[in-house]
Write a protein that holds these residues in place. Structure first.
Motif, mmCIF file in Angstrom:
data_model
loop_
_atom_site.group_PDB
_atom_site.id
_atom_site.type_symbol
_atom_site.label_atom_id
_atom_site.label_comp_id
_atom_site.label_asym_id
_atom_site.label_seq_id
_atom_site.Cartn_x
_atom_site.Cartn_y
_atom_site.Cartn_z
ATOM 1 N N LEU A 38 0.824 -1.208 0.000
ATOM 2 C CA LEU A 38 0.000 0.000 0.000
ATOM 3 C C LEU A 38 0.855 1.253 0.000
ATOM 4 O O LEU A 38 0.497 2.262 -0.603
ATOM 5 C CB LEU A 38 -0.833 0.040 1.288
ATOM 6 C CG LEU A 38 -2.242 -0.478 1.277
ATOM 7 C CD1 LEU A 38 -2.882 -0.186 2.622
ATOM 8 C CD2 LEU A 38 -3.030 0.200 0.180
ATOM 9 N N ALA A 39 1.974 1.183 0.695
ATOM 10 C CA ALA A 39 2.799 2.373 0.884
ATOM 11 C C ALA A 39 3.597 2.723 -0.366
ATOM 12 O O ALA A 39 4.247 3.756 -0.411
ATOM 13 C CB ALA A 39 3.736 2.174 2.073
ATOM 14 N N ASP A 45 5.082 3.593 7.273
ATOM 15 C CA ASP A 45 5.279 4.144 8.606
ATOM 16 C C ASP A 45 4.704 3.155 9.631
ATOM 17 O O ASP A 45 3.612 2.627 9.420
ATOM 18 C CB ASP A 45 4.534 5.483 8.668
ATOM 19 C CG ASP A 45 4.834 6.222 9.945
ATOM 20 O OD1 ASP A 45 6.004 6.556 10.154
ATOM 21 O OD2 ASP A 45 3.893 6.450 10.717
ATOM 22 N N SER B 36 -0.405 7.161 -2.268
ATOM 23 C CA SER B 36 0.998 6.757 -2.181
ATOM 24 C C SER B 36 1.741 6.951 -3.492
ATOM 25 O O SER B 36 2.910 6.641 -3.585
ATOM 26 C CB SER B 36 1.086 5.284 -1.781
ATOM 27 O OG SER B 36 0.512 4.480 -2.795
ATOM 28 N N TYR B 116 2.924 10.515 8.493
ATOM 29 C CA TYR B 116 4.270 10.788 9.000
ATOM 30 C C TYR B 116 4.838 12.141 8.589
ATOM 31 O O TYR B 116 5.746 12.653 9.227
ATOM 32 C CB TYR B 116 5.226 9.664 8.591
ATOM 33 C CG TYR B 116 5.494 9.623 7.111
ATOM 34 C CD1 TYR B 116 6.615 10.261 6.585
ATOM 35 C CD2 TYR B 116 4.628 8.966 6.237
ATOM 36 C CE1 TYR B 116 6.854 10.235 5.225
ATOM 37 C CE2 TYR B 116 4.870 8.938 4.877
ATOM 38 C CZ TYR B 116 5.979 9.573 4.375
ATOM 39 O OH TYR B 116 6.214 9.561 3.032
ATOM 40 N N TYR B 163 3.235 20.255 0.124
ATOM 41 C CA TYR B 163 2.926 18.841 -0.101
ATOM 42 C C TYR B 163 1.410 18.676 0.011
ATOM 43 O O TYR B 163 0.797 19.170 0.956
ATOM 44 C CB TYR B 163 3.657 18.009 0.958
ATOM 45 C CG TYR B 163 3.554 16.527 0.744
ATOM 46 C CD1 TYR B 163 4.035 15.943 -0.415
ATOM 47 C CD2 TYR B 163 2.990 15.709 1.705
ATOM 48 C CE1 TYR B 163 3.950 14.583 -0.610
ATOM 49 C CE2 TYR B 163 2.898 14.338 1.522
ATOM 50 C CZ TYR B 163 3.377 13.780 0.362
ATOM 51 O OH TYR B 163 3.287 12.429 0.163
ATOM 52 N N ARG B 269 12.757 12.721 -9.464
ATOM 53 C CA ARG B 269 12.941 11.330 -9.091
ATOM 54 C C ARG B 269 14.338 10.870 -9.473
ATOM 55 O O ARG B 269 14.839 11.210 -10.541
ATOM 56 C CB ARG B 269 11.909 10.475 -9.812
ATOM 57 C CG ARG B 269 11.935 9.014 -9.461
ATOM 58 C CD ARG B 269 10.920 8.282 -10.303
ATOM 59 N NE ARG B 269 11.260 6.889 -10.445
ATOM 60 C CZ ARG B 269 10.905 5.943 -9.578
ATOM 61 N NH1 ARG B 269 10.179 6.272 -8.533
ATOM 62 N NH2 ARG B 269 11.260 4.701 -9.757
ATOM 63 N N THR B 413 11.692 9.959 -4.686
ATOM 64 C CA THR B 413 11.100 11.148 -5.268
ATOM 65 C C THR B 413 10.855 12.130 -4.148
ATOM 66 O O THR B 413 10.321 11.738 -3.112
ATOM 67 C CB THR B 413 9.747 10.811 -5.924
ATOM 68 O OG1 THR B 413 9.923 9.677 -6.754
ATOM 69 C CG2 THR B 413 9.242 11.970 -6.748
ATOM 70 N N PHE B 414 11.256 13.361 -4.328
ATOM 71 C CA PHE B 414 11.060 14.336 -3.245
ATOM 72 C C PHE B 414 9.588 14.612 -3.004
ATOM 73 O O PHE B 414 8.760 14.398 -3.865
ATOM 74 C CB PHE B 414 11.810 15.628 -3.537
ATOM 75 C CG PHE B 414 11.380 16.402 -4.761
ATOM 76 C CD1 PHE B 414 10.422 15.914 -5.638
ATOM 77 C CD2 PHE B 414 11.959 17.640 -5.050
ATOM 78 C CE1 PHE B 414 10.040 16.641 -6.756
ATOM 79 C CE2 PHE B 414 11.585 18.372 -6.163
ATOM 80 C CZ PHE B 414 10.635 17.872 -7.005
ATOM 81 N N TYR B 415 9.270 15.076 -1.789
ATOM 82 C CA TYR B 415 7.918 15.574 -1.610
ATOM 83 C C TYR B 415 7.887 17.063 -1.354
ATOM 84 O O TYR B 415 6.834 17.655 -1.281
ATOM 85 C CB TYR B 415 7.080 14.748 -0.629
ATOM 86 C CG TYR B 415 7.666 14.441 0.718
ATOM 87 C CD1 TYR B 415 8.449 13.303 0.890
ATOM 88 C CD2 TYR B 415 7.391 15.227 1.807
ATOM 89 C CE1 TYR B 415 8.959 12.986 2.131
ATOM 90 C CE2 TYR B 415 7.894 14.907 3.052
ATOM 91 C CZ TYR B 415 8.683 13.796 3.207
ATOM 92 O OH TYR B 415 9.183 13.482 4.427
#
Lengths: 307, 511
Positions: A38-39, A45, B36, B116, B163, B269, B413-415
């Motif tokens: 899923l992540a 996390d 995601s 997170y 973000y 990326r 890949t940056f956020y």
């Protein structure tokens, strides 16, 4: 007859429970943690992983999860996907798509397959026979996903006759994928019909019917063909299962939102509830198809009767 | 028969004026804090507008819903909102719309994948554990003003606010989050039309009262594909307008078939070859640098990636403002003899053999990993094997549990567009993405200095120093920066993809 049907239905229930249990156990053996799947590319996390495990009861022992699933099935609840869709509702929408695809494939097999087989048998060693044998050889030897890509490019992109992908064009959306899905077995059905019919035409009862002065059409259609079709019907019955698994690839190539597609992604994501839900439906269809085949025997050959 | 079919097939995709279609894969979620992958980001960014966004060319931070975001100490951040912003259902966008959305995202019960990213806000652990409902670091002053208190100074926080997970939510979102996810109501340039039709499409309609620059097209239909190969065929057949990622295998034909309707742009990326630093095989930094020099990045990006990736010259891609130029120098350039010398000097690898693990579910991984393995074998005289994992989740799971004794392919890949985002999440101790188990106190001290830096310039200078530490230790070998390949139909123009690989739907012009 009713007793026969009841015993078959009871059998089906047993098969269903057994099959879902096996699938349930197997999904545990799928590689990769579903929460990690899923992540995506990032590591899941820990707090998220814990929350998801709790929400989908992934932290419970296997049998408890299975019990929960069975309890849900009895109440008509197949759980939810990781993107929050109701599995039962999702499947009912997708069944319609897969059903249309399978119907098209079956129709191609019956109309083209049996038709070509009959023509071939009646015009044995003629031009038509040679043509049918050539095409069936091609149909049997070319993998169906190759057929799919070629048709997509030629009929869809170059000629623009049929939609390339998607279900939005209704009826037309299913013509090409249905043909592709049915192509392999169409060839097989044609060859099977040809062989069976050729043999039947040599039988005494056919010669008898002909000598009685019946028309050629009547002899072929009601005497010879009817007997020849039993193995073909058996094959087509088993074919329903093959159609479902072939649909996994065909639906992906033609972007049809059917059950095969849902299955493919669910396996990839390790979405237990969806995998088991789809398999339940597959098993049900398979069981029903077999029942229909058995009952059709009786229609085709009156000597076969079920007490 | 065929002529009727032809005419029906052609008109099958209704072509409305000022509407266009764009290909995506099925999003994992449409909740701002729960997707995601880039296709979730794509749709979420059209539906929601956060406090800040980034300039498509420079990636500099631009204020959107925020009128100002200020901090004297990089720790307490004061946000003032612009007036006049509304959700698509008419509800005003206030301080509460942000604060409540962020608390919801972190709340254990919500189980949001991207929770997170709120981790630096004071009170995060209490909410994520379920002990508290609200983060103590968020304080609403009034409808237009709120304050965010972080656990430690962080100079890059303003960028993080761009973000999409930091988008506001209307109050209806909390009443039925599941229902909301199927039909999200945002404050962005587009509003959803109907519901998310899974595996089929998501249709968005321009939101006309949008207070910022309005979208140019009236409607965008995101068509959901299983594979972009099929989508490319649909583009050729005229049933699709924008394909934001042409499959690498079809680039050559795309260039000739689409001409100037095929374009490439750089993204944030990048890919790496990582090492588990606990392993005896990879504990020498000299060996790791030698491996870096043995890889011919230029040859691989040209032959396997058709020039759509650029050899890496450091840990921060050039699309990031403040990225140092050619930080890596000779260490990232192929040089067989220098590599061999460095390898021998560092003592080589025990057993003279190692393995590179990769996930085989992504298209080109097998090709490049095998090519790189061949180059390393040849240049260093070691036996390099490759190992395919069926899914990325399996490889990441094994890496996470420390089961891997092989080098591995990984990507990032940056956020948010800051050099820090290429350093901290991947290489600080106990960071979630630190698959190599790297730990260096000097590196972490420099990151802390950067976080407390008084100006963006001094922060970037400190991050450049930290990058040098990293390049010397080389826990991951930086390989290449990935480009985005976009194809579009004749019906649309002004097609651009940002470095987050999102199509800028609001700027597309459709005829």
């Amino acid at each position: 007859m009713p007793r026969y049907v009841i015993s078959r239905v009871l059998q089906a229930v047993l098969v269903l429970v057994g099959a879902t249990l096996v699938i349930f156990i197997l999904t545990f053996a799928l590689p990769g943690d579903p929460v990690q799947a899923l992540a995506g590319e990032r590591a899941a996390d820990p707090a998220f992983a814990e929350a998801i495990r709790a929400r989908y009861h992934l932290d419970e022992p296997l049998l408890q999860q299975y019990g929960r699933f069975l309890l849900g099935v009895v109440q008509g609840d197949l759980g939810e996907t990781y993107s929050g869709q109701d599995v039962a509702q999702m499947l009912s929408e997708r069944m319609w798509v897969s059903g249309q695809l399978a119907l098209f494939a079956l129709a191609f097999q019956i109309i083209i397959g049996i038709g070509a087989g009959v023509v071939s048998a009646l015009r044995r060693n003629g031009v038509a026979d040679a043509g049918v044998r050539l095409f069936t050889l091609a149909g049997l030897s070319i993998p169906f996903f190759v057929t799919a890509f070629v048709l997509q490019l030629v009929v869809g992109v170059k000629l623009g006759w049929l939609p390339v992908a998607g279900a939005e064009s209704g009826f037309l959306s299913y013509v090409m994928p249905g043909f592709v899905l049915g192509s392999l077995s169409t060839a097989y059905v044609a060859r099977l019909t040809r062989g069976q019919l050729t043999e039947a035409l040599r039988e005494d009862y056919v010669r008898m019917a002909t000598s009685k002065g019946l028309t050629r059409v009547r002899v072929v259609a009601f005497h010879a063909l009817r007997n020849s079709l039993i193995p073909v019907v058996t094959f087509l019955g088993l074919e329903v299962g093959a159609l479902l698994s072939g649909a996994v690839i065909t639906e992906s190539i033609f972007n049809l939102p059917g059950m095969g597609q849902a299955m493919a992604r669910a396996v990839y994501l390790g979405e237990r509830t969806t995998v088991v839900g789809v398999v339940t439906v597959f098993v049900l269809i398979y069981v029903v198809a077999n029942l229909v085949v058995d009952l059709l025997y009786a229609v085709l050959d009156p000597r076969i009767r079920y007490a | 028969m065929l002529t009727t079919v032809a005419s029906c097939g052609g008109s099958g995709a209704a072509k409305k004026a000022e509407a266009f279609s764009a290909a995506i894969l099925e999003p994992s979620s449409l909740m701002p804090a729960n997707y995601s992958e880039i296709y979730g980001a794509q749709v979420v960014s059209a539906l929601f507008t956060p406090l800040v966004t980034f300039d498509i060319k420079t990636n500099q931070t631009e204020l959107k819903v925020a009128e100002s975001i200020e901090s004297a100490d990089n720790k307490v951040w004061k946000v003032k909102l612009k007036p006049g912003w509304k959700f698509h259902n008419g509800e005003a966008v206030t301080s509460r719309s942000f604060v409540d959305a962020w608390n919801f995202a972190v709340n254990k019960k919500s189980a949001q994948l991207n929770a997170y990213v709120f981790g630096e806000i004071k009170g995060y652990p209490d909410v994520v554990s379920g002990a508290q409902q609200t983060m103590s670091g968020l304080r609403v002053v009034d409808d237009q003003n709120f304050e965010i208190t972080l656990v430690r100074p962080w100079s890059q926080f303003k960028q993080l606010l761009g973000y999409p997970a930091f988008s506001p939510l209307p109050s209806v979102a909390y009443q039925d989050p599941k229902g909301f996810e199927q039909k999200p109501i945002g404050n962005g340039p587009f509003a959803i039309e109907g519901i998310w039709q899974h595996d089929q499409q998501i249709t968005l309609r321009r939101y006309d009262p949008y207070p910022d620059a309005k979208a140019k097209a009236k409607e965008v239909q995101f068509k959901i594909y299983q594979s972009f190969d099929t989508a490319y065929n649909d583009l050729l057949a005229g049933n699709l307008d924008v394909l934001p990622a042409v499959p690498t295998a079809r680039i050559t034909e795309a260039k000739s078939q689409l001409g100037d309707r095929f374009q490439e742009s750089p993204s944030g990326r990048m890919e790496y070859l990582g090492f588990p630093l606990d392993s005896d095989k990879f504990k020498s930094a000299g060996v790791r640098r030698a491996i870096s020099m043995a890889i011919d990045r230029a040859a691989i990006t040209k032959a396997i990636f058709q020039g759509t990736r650029t050899p890496a010259t450091g840990y921060v891609p050039p699309v990031v403002p403040g990225a140092p130029k050619d930080a890596c120098g000779a260490t990232c350039v192929h040089d067989a003899s220098a590599a061999k010398a460095a390898f021998d000097e560092a003592g080589g690898i025990p057993g003279n053999t190692f393995t590179i693990g990769y996930n085989s579910d992504a298209p080109e991984n097998k090709e490049w990993v095998e090519a790189a393995a061949g180059q390393i074998s040849k240049d260093l005289g070691v036996n390099v094997q490759t190992k395919a994992y069926p899914k990325l989740a399996v490889l990441l799971g094994d890496l996470g549990s420390g089961k891997v004794d092989s080098a591995f392919r990984t990507a990032w890949t940056f956020y948010f567009p800051s050099p820090e985002n290429y350093l901290k999440p991947l290489f600080t101790q106990n960071a979630g993405e630190n698959f190599s188990g790297y730990k260096n106190d000097k590196f972490e001290a420099l990151l802390r200095d950067g976080a407390a830096a008084p100006s963006p310039e001094s922060a970037n200078a400190t991050y450049a120093e930290a990058e040098q530490v990293l390049l010397h230790d080389m826990p991951y070998v930086p390989l290449w920066y990935q480009g985005v390949m976009v194809g579009h139909s004749k019906r649309v123009s002004d097609v651009s993809v940002d470095s987050f690989r999102r199509l800028r739907v609001e700027s597309v012009v459709a005829n």
